[in-house]
Design a protein around this motif. Structure first.
Motif, PDB file in Angstrom:
ATOM      1  N   ASP A  28     -13.520  28.803   1.028  1.00 53.79           N
ATOM      2  CA  ASP A  28     -13.970  27.442   1.348  1.00 53.79           C
ATOM      3  C   ASP A  28     -13.074  26.353   0.759  1.00 53.79           C
ATOM      4  OD1 ASP A  28     -14.664  27.537  -1.342  1.00 53.79           O
ATOM      5  OD2 ASP A  28     -16.780  27.069  -1.019  1.00 53.79           O
ATOM      6  N   ALA A  29     -12.073  26.737  -0.025  1.00 59.88           N
ATOM      7  CA  ALA A  29     -11.133  25.764  -0.583  1.00 59.88           C
ATOM      8  C   ALA A  29     -10.023  25.407   0.410  1.00 59.88           C
ATOM      9  CB  ALA A  29     -10.518  26.302  -1.876  1.00 59.88           C
ATOM     10  N   PHE A  30      -9.999  26.103   1.536  1.00 63.66           N
ATOM     11  CA  PHE A  30      -8.932  25.912   2.513  1.00 63.66           C
ATOM     12  C   PHE A  30      -9.458  25.226   3.761  1.00 63.66           C
ATOM     13  CE2 PHE A  30      -7.673  29.338  -0.178  1.00 63.66           C
ATOM     14  CZ  PHE A  30      -6.317  29.125  -0.373  1.00 63.66           C
ATOM     15  N   ASP A  31      -8.743  24.211   4.201  1.00 62.89           N
ATOM     16  CA  ASP A  31      -9.039  23.558   5.472  1.00 62.89           C
ATOM     17  C   ASP A  31      -8.242  24.286   6.552  1.00 62.89           C
ATOM     18  OD1 ASP A  31     -10.537  21.537   4.217  1.00 62.89           O
ATOM     19  OD2 ASP A  31      -8.699  20.411   3.779  1.00 62.89           O
ATOM     20  N   VAL A  32      -8.864  24.509   7.675  1.00 61.07           N
ATOM     21  CA  VAL A  32      -8.156  25.120   8.799  1.00 61.07           C
ATOM     22  C   VAL A  32      -7.972  24.031   9.851  1.00 61.07           C
ATOM     23  CG1 VAL A  32      -8.168  26.914  10.547  1.00 61.07           C
ATOM     24  CG2 VAL A  32      -9.174  27.370   8.300  1.00 61.07           C
ATOM     25  N   ALA A  33      -6.743  23.601  10.005  1.00 62.29           N
ATOM     26  CA  ALA A  33      -6.428  22.532  10.957  1.00 62.29           C
ATOM     27  C   ALA A  33      -6.751  22.971  12.384  1.00 62.29           C
ATOM     28  CB  ALA A  33      -4.952  22.161  10.842  1.00 62.29           C
ATOM     29  N   GLU A  34      -7.074  22.009  13.215  1.00 60.72           N
ATOM     30  CA  GLU A  34      -7.448  22.294  14.607  1.00 60.72           C
ATOM     31  C   GLU A  34      -6.368  23.089  15.349  1.00 60.72           C
ATOM     32  OE1 GLU A  34      -7.811  22.490  18.600  1.00 60.72           O
ATOM     33  OE2 GLU A  34      -6.311  21.136  17.776  1.00 60.72           O
ATOM     34  N   PRO A  35      -5.087  22.752  15.217  1.00 63.23           N
ATOM     35  CA  PRO A  35      -4.082  23.556  15.934  1.00 63.23           C
ATOM     36  C   PRO A  35      -4.104  25.034  15.515  1.00 63.23           C
ATOM     37  CG  PRO A  35      -3.116  21.489  15.215  1.00 63.23           C
ATOM     38  CD  PRO A  35      -4.466  21.582  14.566  1.00 63.23           C
ATOM     39  N   LEU A  36      -4.359  25.281  14.247  1.00 59.90           N
ATOM     40  CA  LEU A  36      -4.433  26.665  13.780  1.00 59.90           C
ATOM     41  C   LEU A  36      -5.686  27.353  14.322  1.00 59.90           C
ATOM     42  CD1 LEU A  36      -2.817  28.633  12.105  1.00 59.90           C
ATOM     43  CD2 LEU A  36      -4.094  27.900  10.103  1.00 59.90           C
ATOM     44  N   GLN A  37      -6.779  26.614  14.413  1.00 62.98           N
ATOM     45  CA  GLN A  37      -7.987  27.160  15.015  1.00 62.98           C
ATOM     46  C   GLN A  37      -7.737  27.508  16.486  1.00 62.98           C
ATOM     47  OE1 GLN A  37     -11.435  24.667  14.379  1.00 62.98           O
ATOM     48  NE2 GLN A  37     -10.827  24.251  12.273  1.00 62.98           N
ATOM     49  N   ALA A  38      -6.985  26.660  17.169  1.00 61.30           N
ATOM     50  CA  ALA A  38      -6.673  26.900  18.580  1.00 61.30           C
ATOM     51  C   ALA A  38      -5.809  28.148  18.744  1.00 61.30           C
ATOM     52  CB  ALA A  38      -5.979  25.685  19.189  1.00 61.30           C
ATOM     53  N   VAL A  39      -4.824  28.317  17.876  1.00 65.10           N
ATOM     54  CA  VAL A  39      -3.970  29.510  17.941  1.00 65.10           C
ATOM     55  C   VAL A  39      -4.802  30.760  17.693  1.00 65.10           C
ATOM     56  CG1 VAL A  39      -2.095  30.744  16.774  1.00 65.10           C
ATOM     57  CG2 VAL A  39      -1.830  28.322  17.340  1.00 65.10           C
TER      58      VAL A  39
END
Length: 116
Positions: A28-39
């Motif tokens: 939970d300390a890491f943000d997952v950016a939208e582009p990475l979520q899309a990939v």
């Protein structure tokens, strides 16, 4: 301190092994950016697998002796612990990461040699 070139888990694994410690990362300390979520969605993979094992991030990871010693601008993503049950390495949320931890230069070199 180490650069994250082979994947966060792999490179922190080198630090843990060399230091004889256990490093426990908090997902939970890491943000997952939208582009990475899309990939991840497009490839059917877990975005945290990409975060933890992807390389060439041009970022640094370091350990500090205490929370009040963490420089401004650095993010705390886990903690260093004394190993229990002789487990030295990296955990995610207290659990062993079951997938490959990142790029392994030695595995790649052995594979190249076996093809000769």
């Amino acid at each position: 301190m180490i650069d994250i070139s082979d994947g966060l888990l792999a490179d922190l694994g080198h630090v843990a092994q060399a230091s004889g410690v256990l490093i426990d990362l908090r997902q939970d300390a890491f943000d997952v950016a939208e582009p990475l979520q899309a990939v991840a969605a497009a490839t059917g993979s877990d975005p945290y697998t990409l975060v933890f094992t992807g390389g060439d991030d041009h970022a640094l990871a370091a350990t500090f002796p205490a929370l009040d010693a963490v420089p401004v601008g650095w993010r705390v993503v886990g903690r260093v612990e004394v190993p229990d049950h002789d487990h030295i390495g990296v955990l995610v949320d207290g659990k062993v990461w079951e997938s490959p931890a990142g790029y392994d230069h030695f595995r790649s070199a052995r594979a190249s040699e076996s093809r000769r």
